[in-house]
Design an enzyme around this catalytic site. Structure first.
Site, PDB file in Angstrom:
ATOM      1  N   ASP A 240       0.870  -1.175   0.000  1.00 41.25           N
ATOM      2  CA  ASP A 240       0.000   0.000   0.000  1.00 41.25           C
ATOM      3  C   ASP A 240       0.895   1.208   0.000  1.00 41.25           C
ATOM      4  O   ASP A 240       1.344   1.615   1.070  1.00 41.25           O
ATOM      5  CB  ASP A 240      -0.863  -0.048   1.276  1.00 41.25           C
ATOM      6  CG  ASP A 240      -1.548   1.276   1.576  1.00 41.25           C
ATOM      7  OD1 ASP A 240      -1.768   2.040   0.638  1.00 41.25           O
ATOM      8  OD2 ASP A 240      -1.854   1.536   2.761  1.00 41.25           O
TER       9      ASP A 240
HETATM   10  N1  LIG Z   1       4.554   0.395  -0.773  1.00 43.57           N
HETATM   11  C1  LIG Z   1       4.588  -0.123   0.422  1.00 43.57           C
HETATM   12  O1  LIG Z   1       3.626  -0.797   0.817  1.00 43.57           O
HETATM   13  C2  LIG Z   1       5.750   0.059   1.301  1.00 43.57           C
HETATM   14  C3  LIG Z   1       6.804   0.832   0.933  1.00 43.57           C
HETATM   15  N2  LIG Z   1       7.917   0.913   1.726  1.00 43.57           N
HETATM   16  C4  LIG Z   1       9.022   1.720   1.262  1.00 43.57           C
HETATM   17  O2  LIG Z   1      10.087   0.819   0.905  1.00 43.57           O
HETATM   18  C5  LIG Z   1      11.360   1.379   1.242  1.00 43.57           C
HETATM   19  C6  LIG Z   1      12.108   0.427   2.177  1.00 43.57           C
HETATM   20  O3  LIG Z   1      11.331   0.266   3.362  1.00 43.57           O
HETATM   21  P1  LIG Z   1      11.961  -0.306   4.724  1.00 43.57           P
HETATM   22  O4  LIG Z   1      12.802  -1.492   4.409  1.00 43.57           O
HETATM   23  O5  LIG Z   1      10.837  -0.434   5.663  1.00 43.57           O
HETATM   24  O6  LIG Z   1      12.874   0.927   5.155  1.00 43.57           O
HETATM   25  P2  LIG Z   1      14.010   0.960   6.259  1.00 43.57           P
HETATM   26  O7  LIG Z   1      14.010   2.339   6.800  1.00 43.57           O
HETATM   27  O8  LIG Z   1      13.893  -0.203   7.171  1.00 43.57           O
HETATM   28  O9  LIG Z   1      15.327   0.714   5.388  1.00 43.57           O
HETATM   29  C7  LIG Z   1      15.985   1.699   4.653  1.00 43.57           C
HETATM   30  C8  LIG Z   1      17.354   1.149   4.289  1.00 43.57           C
HETATM   31  O10 LIG Z   1      18.063   2.145   3.560  1.00 43.57           O
HETATM   32  C9  LIG Z   1      19.348   2.329   4.178  1.00 43.57           C
HETATM   33  N3  LIG Z   1      19.768   3.697   3.974  1.00 43.57           N
HETATM   34  C10 LIG Z   1      19.177   4.813   4.434  1.00 43.57           C
HETATM   35  N4  LIG Z   1      19.837   5.892   3.998  1.00 43.57           N
HETATM   36  C11 LIG Z   1      20.879   5.432   3.258  1.00 43.57           C
HETATM   37  C12 LIG Z   1      21.933   6.047   2.573  1.00 43.57           C
HETATM   38  N5  LIG Z   1      22.046   7.364   2.538  1.00 43.57           N
HETATM   39  N6  LIG Z   1      22.840   5.273   1.944  1.00 43.57           N
HETATM   40  C13 LIG Z   1      22.745   3.925   1.974  1.00 43.57           C
HETATM   41  N7  LIG Z   1      21.761   3.281   2.602  1.00 43.57           N
HETATM   42  C14 LIG Z   1      20.841   4.026   3.247  1.00 43.57           C
HETATM   43  C15 LIG Z   1      19.105   2.026   5.644  1.00 43.57           C
HETATM   44  O11 LIG Z   1      20.316   1.788   6.290  1.00 43.57           O
HETATM   45  P3  LIG Z   1      20.371   1.948   7.913  1.00 43.57           P
HETATM   46  O12 LIG Z   1      19.537   0.824   8.456  1.00 43.57           O
HETATM   47  O13 LIG Z   1      21.800   1.849   8.188  1.00 43.57           O
HETATM   48  O14 LIG Z   1      19.800   3.294   8.204  1.00 43.57           O
HETATM   49  C16 LIG Z   1      18.222   0.804   5.518  1.00 43.57           C
HETATM   50  O15 LIG Z   1      18.986  -0.323   5.222  1.00 43.57           O
HETATM   51  C17 LIG Z   1      11.064   2.738   1.879  1.00 43.57           C
HETATM   52  O16 LIG Z   1      11.143   3.715   0.881  1.00 43.57           O
HETATM   53  C18 LIG Z   1       9.618   2.595   2.348  1.00 43.57           C
HETATM   54  O17 LIG Z   1       8.984   3.828   2.453  1.00 43.57           O
HETATM   55  C19 LIG Z   1       8.014   0.216   2.906  1.00 43.57           C
HETATM   56  C20 LIG Z   1       6.969  -0.554   3.337  1.00 43.57           C
HETATM   57  C21 LIG Z   1       5.733  -0.634   2.591  1.00 43.57           C
HETATM   58  N1  LIG Z   2      -0.920   2.161   5.272  1.00 47.16           N
HETATM   59  C1  LIG Z   2      -0.512   0.977   5.964  1.00 47.16           C
HETATM   60  C2  LIG Z   2       0.428   0.148   5.126  1.00 47.16           C
HETATM   61  C3  LIG Z   2       1.624   0.903   4.796  1.00 47.16           C
HETATM   62  C4  LIG Z   2       2.637   0.070   4.182  1.00 47.16           C
HETATM   63  C5  LIG Z   2       3.775   0.932   3.791  1.00 47.16           C
HETATM   64  N2  LIG Z   2       3.438   1.703   2.694  1.00 47.16           N
HETATM   65  C6  LIG Z   2       0.188   1.281   7.259  1.00 47.16           C
HETATM   66  O1  LIG Z   2       0.658   2.378   7.461  1.00 47.16           O
HETATM   67  O2  LIG Z   2       0.276   0.410   8.083  1.00 47.16           O
HETATM   68  O1  LIG Z   3       7.789   4.761   0.434  1.00 51.29           O
HETATM   69  C1  LIG Z   3       6.897   5.612   0.475  1.00 51.29           C
HETATM   70  O2  LIG Z   3       6.467   6.225  -0.506  1.00 51.29           O
HETATM   71  C2  LIG Z   3       6.338   6.004   1.771  1.00 51.29           C
HETATM   72  C3  LIG Z   3       6.025   4.837   2.542  1.00 51.29           C
HETATM   73  C4  LIG Z   3       4.707   4.351   2.194  1.00 51.29           C
HETATM   74  O3  LIG Z   3       4.607   3.533   1.335  1.00 51.29           O
HETATM   75  C5  LIG Z   3       3.595   4.862   2.954  1.00 51.29           C
HETATM   76  O4  LIG Z   3       3.671   5.978   3.448  1.00 51.29           O
HETATM   77  O5  LIG Z   3       2.640   4.140   3.075  1.00 51.29           O
END
Ligand SMILES: NC(=O)C1=CN([C@@H]2O[C@H](COP(=O)(O)OP(=O)(O)OC[C@H]3O[C@@H](n4cnc5c(N)ncnc54)[C@H](OP(=O)(O)O)[C@@H]3O)[C@@H](O)[C@H]2O)C=CC1
Ligand SMILES: N[C@@H](CCCC[NH3+])C(=O)O
Ligand SMILES: O=C(O)CCC(=O)C(=O)O
Length: 562
Positions: A240
């Site tokens: 999502d």
């Molecule tokens: N569409 C969806 O449903 C969802 C989308 N997302 C998106 O997916 C992406 C990944 O999510 P998630 O795994 O939860 O995020 P996290 O915050 O857990 O992971 C981010 C990763 O990026 C690394 N990182 C951050 N900054 C840098 C940098 N400058 N250089 C190198 N590495 C860096 C972090 O390292 P460190 O741990 O060392 O900080 C970590 O390994 C995000 O953009 C999130 O918003 C996530 C969940 C759901």
């Molecule tokens: N909107 C839901 C799912 C988000 C997943 C990350 N984009 C939540 O915040 O839990």
């Molecule tokens: O990665 C993004 O765009 C933001 C995280 C996300 O998916 C959300 O806000 O639900």
């Protein structure tokens, strides 16, 4: 060498033709000396000589200030030339080390041969299933990049064909370009604010990109340049956004096929702890980026309800727009709107719908407890020098005093009273603030902003322990008017549990769609140029089918009325 030589037996002979090592120094081979305890075996004269040479420089080294730029230090040439790195960068004399590293990494990448190379940026909550899925194909090689070396090393050990690389992607843009260029595809699982920087590099190097994140305005600005360079940039390919779009579009397309019209679309989704692990004042644990979760609570929101556009201001008002959600009656859920839902009317092709809303699900109590944090100014992303790495440590109590503009010498009882007033004299919110130690003496983590520090603090308290599991729940309710005049109320439910001590439900439902899409781009199954989100049947069809093989199932029900 399989083992080191010793002081007593300092040499051995390696015969490369026979691939044997023998102790004798006679015969064919290369004479090897690989004593691993040399520093402890230096003669005392050498140590004394080195000490005498070093001594005159000790005082200026001790008096130096490591936070000052090197050229502002008053070093003698000997000490200055000995400084290899200063303020996070290599000093000019040692810049060659970067070049050496790059050529070593390049050589490593080149040994990957004719296989497909995928650069996976980020090794956070959802990266595991992405790498796991992609490395099932023995012809795929992954370079896994993140800031912390231990994290990527761990990934590389866990998955085949995965090379770790620790770097700060945002601090070494030149290096990022040179790495992107060496890959066939990039998957960015970095915090969403980093994607535009990565996307610009991908466009420049004509390397396709997949992310799970929203196409923000700064990503949308890249539409033309991505198209012009013939690059595919896939976004919104997670849960999502991601599976919600795909389930919606499958339903809309089927409705259109039978001449029906979509009158309403309401989609709610939540990443939650399984109910038995919801025992904290927020009834929440983090299964994806904690900073992302917290920042979402202060986003503005817009949705369409019965023909009226409803706008909710930024700054936490959406926590006040919370409603009880009875879509899964066995779960005590609440929901609040998520971002601007109306902007999907056109891409979904449902402009005539009177209701269009996307929202977030939480267990009841989350929004109220979170609104206490908002009122105290804790969900603030502005830079906060008080929490910088070289600032003196502050406790949570001192930070709260700073935010509420009261002297930190104020008595604990008085601070509690001021906080109580600020949060509308709500007992359970005060309990939550105390439960999380926000009036206590624990030091606030170093961070760029107050919300960054809160994210780190809550992450320590609200992560899944061994044996605990999360769940994701998604519910789409769609009103479909059939040519006969009947109204079909269709609901689609997707509920997935995390695997105990395995992948979380969030990681699976974000990671697998992302990985499947990445593979489709790599194999030319997704070939649209410019920005792509999963709204067309050629994309959502295969993905919805393939996620089933990964244990992601959904079901739907319809009732009809006139
Ligand atoms: N569409 C969806 O449903 C969802 C989308 N997302 C998106 O997916 C992406 C990944 O999510 P998630 O795994 O939860 O995020 P996290 O915050 O857990 O992971 C981010 C990763 O990026 C690394 N990182 C951050 N900054 C840098 C940098 N400058 N250089 C190198 N590495 C860096 C972090 O390292 P460190 O741990 O060392 O900080 C970590 O390994 C995000 O953009 C999130 O918003 C996530 C969940 C759901
Ligand atoms: N909107 C839901 C799912 C988000 C997943 C990350 N984009 C939540 O915040 O839990
Ligand atoms: O990665 C993004 O765009 C933001 C995280 C996300 O998916 C959300 O806000 O639900």
């Amino acid at each position: 060498m399989t083992e080191c030589t010793t002081i007593d037996m300092p040499f051995c002979m390696y015969d490369a033709d026979q691939h044997i090592i023998h102790d004798s120094v006679e015969g064919n081979g290369i004479l090897m000396c690989s004593i691993d305890n040399l520093p402890a075996q230096l003669p005392i004269e050498a140590t004394e000589y080195f000490g005498d040479m070093l001594f005159p420089y000790i005082e200026e080294m001790l008096m130096s200030d490591a936070t000052k730029p090197l050229d502002k230090e008053n070093f003698s040439p000997v000490v200055r030339d000995a400084v290899i790195a200063s303020n996070s960068s290599l000093t000019p004399k040692y810049k060659y080390i970067q070049k050496l590293r790059e050529s070593r990494e390049y050589a490593q990448l080149m040994t990957m041969g004719a296989k497909k190379r995928i650069l996976v940026l980020g090794s956070g909550y959802v990266s595991g299933p992405v790498i796991s899925y992609l490395t099932r194909d023995p012809n795929v090689e992954i370079t896994a990049v993140s800031m912390i070396k231990d994290q990527v090393d761990h990934l590389a050990k866990k998955y085949n064909n995965t090379t770790p690389l620790a770097m700060d992607v945002l601090k070494s843009e030149e290096k990022l370009s040179s790495i992107v260029k060496k890959h066939d595809l990039v998957v960015s699982l970095l915090p969403y604010s980093a994607h535009p920087i990565v996307a610009r590099k991908c466009i420049k190097e004509k390397v396709n990109l997949v992310t799970a994140s929203y196409l923000t305005p700064s990503m949308k600005e890249l539409q033309q340049s991505a198209e012009d360079s013939g690059t595919t940039i896939v976004g919104e390919m997670g849960l999502d956004p991601g599976l919600d779009h795909m389930l919606a579009m499958e339903c809309f397309d089927k409705a259109k096929d039978v001449g029906a019209t979509v009158e309403s679309y309401i989609s709610f989704c939540g990443g939650l702890p399984a109910p038995e692990y919801s025992d904290n004042p927020l009834r929440y644990k983090f299964s994806w980026s904690p900073l992302g979760v917290l920042l979402n609570t202060i986003q503005p929101a817009t949705y369409l309800k019965n023909g009226e556009v409803v706008n909710i201001a930024a700054g936490g008002s959406l926590l006040e727009s919370v409603t009880i959600m009875d879509c899964f009656p066995g779960l005590n859920l609440e929901g609040f709107p998520n971002r601007d839902s109306t902007k999907y009317a056109e891409p979904y092709g449902i402009q005539s719908a009177h209701t269009l809303m996307r929202g977030t699900l939480r267990y009841k109590g989350f929004a109220k407890a979170m609104s206490g944090f908002v009122k105290l100014g804790l969900i603030n992303a502005d830079p906060c020098p008080l929490l910088a790495v070289n600032a003196p440590a502050v406790s949570w109590r001192e930070l709260i005093c700073h935010l509420l503009k009261v002297p930190s010498s104020t008595s604990a009882g008085h601070i509690k009273e001021i906080v109580y007033d600020k949060i509308g004299r709500d007992d359970s919110n005060l309990e939550a603030i105390e439960w999380f130690g926000l009036l206590g003496e624990e030091p606030v983590p170093v961070a760029e902003s107050v919300v960054g520090a809160l994210a780190k603090h809550l992450e320590m308290m609200l992560s899944f322990g061994p044996g605990e599991r999360d769940m994701i729940v998604m519910r789409n309710d769609i009103g479909i008017r059939h040519p006969s005049g009947h109204l079909e109320a269709k609901n689609i439910s997707l509920v997935v549990y995390g695997d105990v001590n395995g992948y979380s439900a969030m990681a699976k439902t974000v990671g697998y769609p992302t990985a499947i899409a990445a593979k489709m781009v790599l194999d030319g199954e997704i070939d649209g140029k410019g920005l792509v989100i999963p709204l067309t049947k050629n994309i959502y069809g295969p993905i919805l089918e393939r996620v089933k093989k990964e244990g992601i199932f959904y079901n739907s029900k319809s009732t009809f009325s006139l």
